[in-house]
Scaffold this active site. Structure first.
Site, PDB file in Angstrom:
ATOM      1  N   ARG A   1       9.554   0.589   1.165  1.00 48.31           N
ATOM      2  CA  ARG A   1       8.313   1.365   1.003  1.00 48.31           C
ATOM      3  C   ARG A   1       8.465   2.756   1.607  1.00 48.31           C
ATOM      4  O   ARG A   1       7.981   3.739   1.055  1.00 48.31           O
ATOM      5  CB  ARG A   1       7.139   0.601   1.635  1.00 48.31           C
ATOM      6  CG  ARG A   1       5.792   1.176   1.244  1.00 48.31           C
ATOM      7  CD  ARG A   1       4.659   0.260   1.639  1.00 48.31           C
ATOM      8  NE  ARG A   1       4.569   0.084   3.079  1.00 48.31           N
ATOM      9  CZ  ARG A   1       3.699  -0.739   3.672  1.00 48.31           C
ATOM     10  NH1 ARG A   1       2.862  -1.459   2.942  1.00 48.31           N
ATOM     11  NH2 ARG A   1       3.669  -0.854   4.977  1.00 48.31           N
TER      12      ARG A   1
ATOM     13  N   LYS B   1       2.579   5.813   2.017  1.00 47.10           N
ATOM     14  CA  LYS B   1       2.157   5.708   3.423  1.00 47.10           C
ATOM     15  C   LYS B   1       2.404   7.036   4.139  1.00 47.10           C
ATOM     16  O   LYS B   1       3.224   7.134   5.064  1.00 47.10           O
ATOM     17  CB  LYS B   1       2.870   4.543   4.108  1.00 47.10           C
ATOM     18  CG  LYS B   1       2.088   4.013   5.298  1.00 47.10           C
ATOM     19  CD  LYS B   1       2.534   2.640   5.681  1.00 47.10           C
ATOM     20  CE  LYS B   1       1.900   2.161   6.973  1.00 47.10           C
ATOM     21  NZ  LYS B   1       0.458   1.906   6.876  1.00 47.10           N
TER      22      LYS B   1
ATOM     23  N   GLU C   1      -9.233  -0.124  -1.887  1.00 48.80           N
ATOM     24  CA  GLU C   1      -8.811  -0.818  -0.667  1.00 48.80           C
ATOM     25  C   GLU C   1      -9.599  -0.323   0.530  1.00 48.80           C
ATOM     26  O   GLU C   1     -10.383   0.619   0.435  1.00 48.80           O
ATOM     27  CB  GLU C   1      -7.312  -0.658  -0.435  1.00 48.80           C
ATOM     28  CG  GLU C   1      -6.871   0.747  -0.085  1.00 48.80           C
ATOM     29  CD  GLU C   1      -5.406   0.816   0.353  1.00 48.80           C
ATOM     30  OE1 GLU C   1      -4.895  -0.142   0.945  1.00 48.80           O
ATOM     31  OE2 GLU C   1      -4.782   1.865   0.109  1.00 48.80           O
TER      32      GLU C   1
END
Ligand SMILES: Cc1ncc(COP(=O)(O)O)c(C=O)c1O
Length: 346
Positions: A80, A183, A219
């Site tokens: 990620r 992220k 989210e």
């Protein structure tokens, strides 16, 4: 060193001892070093300070029942970070280097690793940031990769507890087709103000809708959403939510427990149809929700919709089961049949 009160750890930037870091310059990473000063120096023109060229990861290390130390799914965090670094145009450590430095960091702070059986763990925070001094808006192949860690509590103590969440009307976390699924530090900057607003009104979490139409669930500010409907685990398919490793793990755990899994767009109206609803992420694993209130405008009082799942503090049976199973694997109480734990020593 003061003895650590393992049973009362929160989720804080607890100052441990060692930070492991490496500098990428002239096409290669330097040999990782360990610093015990807990400080960095950098050029005032560094990319990260002006343009937020920064991303991070979050994973946990556990002292397991048999004494071994396990990192939970670090290969997923490495992948990620690679995807996020590509988005920012940054160099990124290989999976091997990422996992090795996470292991070095935990082993370098062993006296801060919580013992088995108290619900606590070591939160590991890998951070990648651009340090090249520049004004121009172009990527530059220079960065620092640093790994730090902090002992954290189970958050809930012995038992899971539910809490409330709010949907902040007229406030979006990220643009459609933007940075939501990466992220990057800058995504979190956008959540500070609504979190302050939510906490002041007694909500622990904020739930964002898709910013294009505000018709679908995206989210939470710090975790993915899932809902339970009968025997089905439902979680949003959206290109602006972070691909949560806990969510991925829970989907497999749900299958292992004989449940169906649906990953698809979740209309706002469907919030009224779930038996249980929760957030999921590395820090707390599962945050069960008692209710979700929709507020029409961020600064103004009033609730336009309310979705209720259980009484305050209570937790539904499926959330309990999912939580228990994932924690058993992390603590080494049951066999790790999917090979999620990466052992880094004793
Ligand atoms: C915005 C956001 N979504 C989801 C998650 C959960 O991701 P993971 O399960 O990989 O910790 C996090 C946690 O870091 C997060 O910050």
């Amino acid at each position: 060193m003061e003895p650590i009160d393992w049973k009362n750890l929160g989720f804080d930037a607890y100052r441990t001892r060692t930070v492991v870091f490496s500098h990428y310059k002239d096409g290669k990473w330097s040999t990782p070093e360990m610093t015990e000063t807990f400080s960095f120096t950098m050029d005032p023109f560094a990319q990260v300070l002006h343009y937020a060229i920064s991303c991070f990861e979050g994973l946990k290390a556990f002292r397991q029942k048999d004494g071994r130390i396990a990192l939970f799914r670090p290969d997923r965090n490495a992948a990620r970070m690679q995807r996020t670094a590509d988005f920012l145009g940054m160099p990124c450590p290989s999976e091997e280097m990422f996992i090795r430095m996470c292991g070095d960091c935990v082993r370098g702070n062993l006296e801060f690793l919580p013992p088995y059986g108290l619900g606590a763990s070591m939160y590991v925070r890998p951070l990648l940031f651009g340090v090249h001094p520049q004004m121009q808006l172009v990527p530059y192949p220079e960065a620092v990769f640093a790994v730090m860690c902090a002992p954290v509590g189970s958050y809930y103590g012995a038992h899971l507890k539910s809490c409330a969440a709010a949907i902040p009307g007229n406030y979006d976390r990220c643009a459609p087709k933007g940075s939501g699924s990466y992220k990057i530090g800058a995504n979190y900057a956008a959540t500070f103000k609504p979190y302050k607003w939510a906490h002041e009104q007694g909500y622990a979490e904020i739930l964002y809708l898709n910013s294009c139409t505000r018709e679908f669930v995206d989210e939470f500010g710090s975790s993915n959403f899932f809902g339970i409907k009968g025997n089905t685990y439902v979680t949003p398919l959206s290109d602006s939510v972070l691909p949560s490793i806990t969510n991925l793990t829970l989907q497999q755990v749900a299958v292992d427990l004989g449940m169906e899994v649906e990953k698809r767009p979740v209309p706002l109206e469907e919030l009224a149809e779930f038996d249980e609803a929760a957030g999921c992420g590395t820090a707390v694993v599962i945050t069960p929700l008692s209710h979700i209130d929709m507020k029409p405008v961020l600064e103004e009082p009033g609730v336009s919709r309310s979705f209720r799942y259980c009484s305050d503090g209570e937790v539904g049976p499926v959330c309990k089961k999912l939580y228990q199973r994932i924690r058993e694997v992390q603590d080494g109480d049951v066999p790790d049949v999917h090979g999620w734990c990466r052992y880094i020593g004793y």
